[in-house]
Write an enzyme that holds these catalytic residues in place. Sequence first.
Site, PDB file in Angstrom:
ATOM      1  N   CYS A   1       3.197   0.911  -2.115  1.00  0.00           N
ATOM      2  CA  CYS A   1       4.081   1.957  -2.044  1.00  0.00           C
ATOM      3  C   CYS A   1       3.311   3.301  -2.325  1.00  0.00           C
ATOM      4  O   CYS A   1       2.677   3.287  -3.444  1.00  0.00           O
ATOM      5  CB  CYS A   1       5.378   1.846  -2.825  1.00  0.00           C
ATOM      6  SG  CYS A   1       6.407   0.567  -2.560  1.00  0.00           S
TER       7      CYS A   1
ATOM      8  N   ARG B   1      -1.060   2.172   1.037  1.00  0.00           N
ATOM      9  CA  ARG B   1      -0.590   1.626  -0.207  1.00  0.00           C
ATOM     10  C   ARG B   1       0.613   0.780   0.347  1.00  0.00           C
ATOM     11  O   ARG B   1       1.206   0.201  -0.500  1.00  0.00           O
ATOM     12  CB  ARG B   1      -0.298   2.654  -1.096  1.00  0.00           C
ATOM     13  CG  ARG B   1      -1.260   3.375  -1.810  1.00  0.00           C
ATOM     14  CD  ARG B   1      -0.671   4.358  -2.530  1.00  0.00           C
ATOM     15  NE  ARG B   1      -0.033   3.763  -3.868  1.00  0.00           N
ATOM     16  CZ  ARG B   1      -0.871   3.585  -5.017  1.00  0.00           C
ATOM     17  NH1 ARG B   1      -2.258   4.030  -4.899  1.00  0.00           N
ATOM     18  NH2 ARG B   1      -0.267   3.051  -6.047  1.00  0.00           N
TER      19      ARG B   1
ATOM     20  N   TRP C   1       5.791  -0.895   0.643  1.00  0.00           N
ATOM     21  CA  TRP C   1       5.225  -2.217   0.777  1.00  0.00           C
ATOM     22  C   TRP C   1       6.501  -3.087   0.303  1.00  0.00           C
ATOM     23  O   TRP C   1       6.599  -3.091  -0.937  1.00  0.00           O
ATOM     24  CB  TRP C   1       3.979  -2.516   0.381  1.00  0.00           C
ATOM     25  CG  TRP C   1       3.465  -3.736   0.096  1.00  0.00           C
ATOM     26  CD1 TRP C   1       2.709  -4.345   1.338  1.00  0.00           C
ATOM     27  CD2 TRP C   1       3.616  -4.806  -0.719  1.00  0.00           C
ATOM     28  NE1 TRP C   1       2.367  -5.401   0.963  1.00  0.00           N
ATOM     29  CE2 TRP C   1       2.852  -5.943  -0.145  1.00  0.00           C
ATOM     30  CE3 TRP C   1       4.342  -5.168  -2.104  1.00  0.00           C
ATOM     31  CZ2 TRP C   1       2.956  -7.161  -0.928  1.00  0.00           C
ATOM     32  CZ3 TRP C   1       4.187  -6.196  -2.575  1.00  0.00           C
ATOM     33  CH2 TRP C   1       3.440  -7.158  -2.239  1.00  0.00           C
TER      34      TRP C   1
ATOM     35  N   ASN D   1       8.046   3.082  -6.691  1.00  0.00           N
ATOM     36  CA  ASN D   1       7.072   2.083  -6.433  1.00  0.00           C
ATOM     37  C   ASN D   1       7.069   1.336  -7.794  1.00  0.00           C
ATOM     38  O   ASN D   1       7.132   1.663  -8.741  1.00  0.00           O
ATOM     39  CB  ASN D   1       5.764   3.067  -6.397  1.00  0.00           C
ATOM     40  CG  ASN D   1       4.573   2.168  -6.350  1.00  0.00           C
ATOM     41  OD1 ASN D   1       4.626   0.701  -6.070  1.00  0.00           O
ATOM     42  ND2 ASN D   1       3.389   2.716  -6.814  1.00  0.00           N
ATOM     43  N   GLY D   2       7.156   0.028  -7.326  1.00  0.00           N
ATOM     44  CA  GLY D   2       7.102  -1.033  -8.440  1.00  0.00           C
ATOM     45  C   GLY D   2       8.377  -2.098  -8.245  1.00  0.00           C
ATOM     46  O   GLY D   2       8.784  -2.122  -7.195  1.00  0.00           O
TER      47      GLY D   2
ATOM     48  N   GLU E   1     -15.621 -15.319  -0.757  1.00  0.00           N
ATOM     49  CA  GLU E   1     -15.174 -13.770  -0.079  1.00  0.00           C
ATOM     50  C   GLU E   1     -15.195 -13.977   1.366  1.00  0.00           C
ATOM     51  O   GLU E   1     -14.439 -13.263   2.049  1.00  0.00           O
ATOM     52  CB  GLU E   1     -16.352 -13.026  -0.749  1.00  0.00           C
ATOM     53  CG  GLU E   1     -16.321 -11.475  -0.202  1.00  0.00           C
ATOM     54  CD  GLU E   1     -15.193 -10.530  -0.525  1.00  0.00           C
ATOM     55  OE1 GLU E   1     -14.306 -11.271  -1.141  1.00  0.00           O
ATOM     56  OE2 GLU E   1     -14.924  -9.627   0.193  1.00  0.00           O
TER      57      GLU E   1
ATOM     58  N   LYS F   1     -11.819 -12.723   3.471  1.00  0.00           N
ATOM     59  CA  LYS F   1     -12.070 -11.650   4.589  1.00  0.00           C
ATOM     60  C   LYS F   1     -11.398 -12.278   5.808  1.00  0.00           C
ATOM     61  O   LYS F   1     -10.635 -11.253   6.295  1.00  0.00           O
ATOM     62  CB  LYS F   1     -13.428 -11.121   4.544  1.00  0.00           C
ATOM     63  CG  LYS F   1     -14.111 -10.082   3.367  1.00  0.00           C
ATOM     64  CD  LYS F   1     -13.489  -8.994   3.361  1.00  0.00           C
ATOM     65  CE  LYS F   1     -12.293  -8.945   2.320  1.00  0.00           C
ATOM     66  NZ  LYS F   1     -13.042  -8.641   1.098  1.00  0.00           N
TER      67      LYS F   1
ATOM     68  N   GLU G   1      -7.637 -12.634   5.586  1.00  0.00           N
ATOM     69  CA  GLU G   1      -6.700 -11.804   5.400  1.00  0.00           C
ATOM     70  C   GLU G   1      -6.799 -10.642   6.765  1.00  0.00           C
ATOM     71  O   GLU G   1      -5.615 -10.296   7.241  1.00  0.00           O
ATOM     72  CB  GLU G   1      -7.426 -10.561   4.308  1.00  0.00           C
ATOM     73  CG  GLU G   1      -7.267 -10.774   2.994  1.00  0.00           C
ATOM     74  CD  GLU G   1      -7.906  -9.971   2.143  1.00  0.00           C
ATOM     75  OE1 GLU G   1      -7.258  -9.202   1.260  1.00  0.00           O
ATOM     76  OE2 GLU G   1      -9.282  -9.669   2.341  1.00  0.00           O
TER      77      GLU G   1
ATOM     78  N   HIS H   1     -15.713 -34.943  -1.596  1.00  0.00           N
ATOM     79  CA  HIS H   1     -14.799 -35.539  -2.496  1.00  0.00           C
ATOM     80  C   HIS H   1     -13.392 -35.059  -1.893  1.00  0.00           C
ATOM     81  O   HIS H   1     -12.539 -35.205  -2.540  1.00  0.00           O
ATOM     82  CB  HIS H   1     -14.628 -34.679  -3.806  1.00  0.00           C
ATOM     83  CG  HIS H   1     -16.113 -35.248  -4.719  1.00  0.00           C
ATOM     84  ND1 HIS H   1     -16.473 -36.605  -5.253  1.00  0.00           N
ATOM     85  CD2 HIS H   1     -17.102 -34.476  -4.947  1.00  0.00           C
ATOM     86  CE1 HIS H   1     -17.690 -36.468  -5.353  1.00  0.00           C
ATOM     87  NE2 HIS H   1     -18.148 -35.116  -5.499  1.00  0.00           N
TER      88      HIS H   1
ATOM     89  N   LYS I   1      -3.117  -1.761  -0.238  1.00  0.00           N
ATOM     90  CA  LYS I   1      -4.495  -1.638  -0.921  1.00  0.00           C
ATOM     91  C   LYS I   1      -4.347  -1.905  -2.384  1.00  0.00           C
ATOM     92  O   LYS I   1      -5.295  -2.396  -2.874  1.00  0.00           O
ATOM     93  CB  LYS I   1      -5.153  -0.198  -0.382  1.00  0.00           C
ATOM     94  CG  LYS I   1      -6.443   0.003  -0.996  1.00  0.00           C
ATOM     95  CD  LYS I   1      -7.151  -0.680  -0.294  1.00  0.00           C
ATOM     96  CE  LYS I   1      -8.905  -0.462  -0.711  1.00  0.00           C
ATOM     97  NZ  LYS I   1      -9.647  -1.582  -0.297  1.00  0.00           N
TER      98      LYS I   1
HETATM   99  C1  F6R Z   1      -9.331  -8.284  -0.767  1.00  0.00           C
HETATM  100  C2  F6R Z   1      -8.733  -7.298  -1.485  1.00  0.00           C
HETATM  101  C3  F6R Z   1      -7.927  -7.684  -2.528  1.00  0.00           C
HETATM  102  C4  F6R Z   1      -8.234  -6.662  -3.835  1.00  0.00           C
HETATM  103  C5  F6R Z   1      -7.260  -7.109  -4.888  1.00  0.00           C
HETATM  104  C6  F6R Z   1      -7.943  -6.272  -6.362  1.00  0.00           C
HETATM  105  O1  F6R Z   1     -10.233  -7.637   0.334  1.00  0.00           O
HETATM  106  O2  F6R Z   1      -9.110  -6.046  -1.179  1.00  0.00           O
HETATM  107  O3  F6R Z   1      -7.892  -9.223  -2.571  1.00  0.00           O
HETATM  108  O4  F6R Z   1      -9.666  -7.201  -4.190  1.00  0.00           O
HETATM  109  O5  F6R Z   1      -5.885  -6.955  -4.679  1.00  0.00           O
HETATM  110  O6  F6R Z   1      -7.768  -5.067  -5.963  1.00  0.00           O
HETATM  111  P1  F6R Z   1      -8.561  -4.162  -7.012  1.00  0.00           P
HETATM  112  O7  F6R Z   1      -9.918  -4.097  -6.678  1.00  0.00           O
HETATM  113  O8  F6R Z   1      -8.181  -2.575  -6.532  1.00  0.00           O
HETATM  114  O9  F6R Z   1      -8.110  -4.338  -8.450  1.00  0.00           O
END
Ligand code: F6R
Length: 607
Positions: free
Chosen positions: A2, A27, A73, A99-100, A482, A486, A489, A505, A602
Amino acid sequence: MCGIVGYVGSRAAMPILMAGLGQLEYRGYDSAGVALQRKGAIDVIKACGRLSALQAALPKRSSATTGIGHTRWATHGEPNERNAHPHTDAAGKLALVHNGIVENAAELRRHLEGKGVTFRSETDSEVLAALISGEFERDGDLLAATQRALVRVVGTYGIALMHEDLPGEIVAARNGSPVIVGVGDHEMFLASDAAALAPYTRQVVYLEDGEVVRLKARSYEVQDFHAIVAERAPATIDIEATLASSGEHAHFTLKEMHEQPQTLARLMSGRLDERFSTAHFGGLNLSAKELMGFKRIKLLGCGSALISADIGARTIERLARIPADAESAAEFRYRNPIIDPDTLYFAVSQSGETYDTLAAVQEVQRKGGTVLGVVNVVGSSIARQCGAGIYLHAGPEVAVVSTKTFASTLAAFTLFALYLGRMRDLSPAEGARVIAALQALPEHVQRLVDRADEFEAVAKRYAGYDRAYFVGRGEGFGLAREGALKLKEISYIHAEAYPASELKHGPLALIDPQTPTFAIVPKDDLVAKNASTIAEIRTRKGPVVAICHEGALDETVEDRIEVPALHPAVDPILLLIPLQFIAYHAALARGCDVDKPRNLAKSVTVE
Ligand code: F6R
């Protein structure tokens, strides 16, 4: 998670709010809305979906010079126009954006319903609007009403609100979610990210948790929830105001992946010391003696930040020979962790706003521990809470998935490992080799970025599969995590990461011709073990894509991406690049919205 904006002054508020929301759309992007205050009336306009839908619903012009806006969001209540913000009280006189999460929303709602209030949405935010409205009726003071209401609220929030009876006034409050005031010349701005303020002013006031602010065009007044005045002079921020465009690139994700040679160079700039084969940091605020006193290192973060922390911990152990590990900040904060004064903690967060990571920092500090931030966003909550640490200087990361900041975090930990290692028993010669590898890194990353077509071709071959495994050992397992994160996501392909050593296993049961495996194979002591794992997969007819060091692997595989090896302390960054491009191109091939994947946002400022 948000985005909130606000404006009070003499300019037309609507375009300023929309520009701010444009900067904050990363956001949250389920729905958006604005409340515009003309003299004596508040108009609320909302739309479900992206900001463009709200833009289409807005009038061509509005004479309002005060307003608040929100990009959502969803937490409570599905994304639709009814649940979109701003929310109003029953009379439509008070408008609020939030927001929250209000944790005692159900209880407050029942209480208010008992007093005859009816609600139109399922949100916890409408409950806040009604609660503050009830208090406002007592004395017509919006700041005081907000204070009285918020002492009854449990949860996290950044809120902004205004009332029809008080033209030219916005009240905002913070508890856990960022609220930043931009101080202009006879005008005030409000945003949940300083970047949204950058086009208008560099003078900002960060609200602290438990603070409320009353904004008028020529003044801001900060108090705590109990009406104690807080004298707050504006700080000057140095921030890029370039969030709005991905430039020549089709997506921010692609732009940010392409920026990596420069962002890595920027991270290292001024921090490498060839004379003593070590690194320097300006902001650790710890003497060499204090650093030498720590016996362990613990890294905390969430999501990709956690994965980068995990790889970082291995690099620290490798170079500095001090026990280091990483843990989910969310898990850590809730398990009543034992905080050891001999442990140095790091909080890793691109945004510096991830609520769980912030709470973990507070938990460490409350118990007397030392915690440093590894953060990208300057002045963010975690950076300020830690008060010391390492800034990534990677510039704004707009795409929801982290790419360039992941790479920069790995490099930051390599620098820190070098610094600490050279205080302990890393030899000058080995330190010099690490420095040479770091110096060569941006150019090698550039060469990999230039091979994007090769990675795209691989991605297209596997974009049609529904599932994939990612395997590796050591740092390679971190990269597997990772790569899988990626891919899932942004392409929505089910991707699971597993230590290569663990495959037999259990998960081997799922290997078949429809289940490709991406294997990370550095040229290290375990290369033969990885070759065996690949053989076991291929025996079960599972297709294998090897992301490996040049000449590391003799095994036949379906696809092979070879990457140069520089030094084990920087090699994960090189092996990472193909994984990023594979996820990006697989997502494109599947027609996904790469920059704004479904259900995500984000900055995760809720628990
Ligand atoms: C994955 C991604 C998220 C962030 C996570 C933490 O691509 O971007 O998993 O890494 O939400 O975010 P930050 O780094 O802002 O604390």
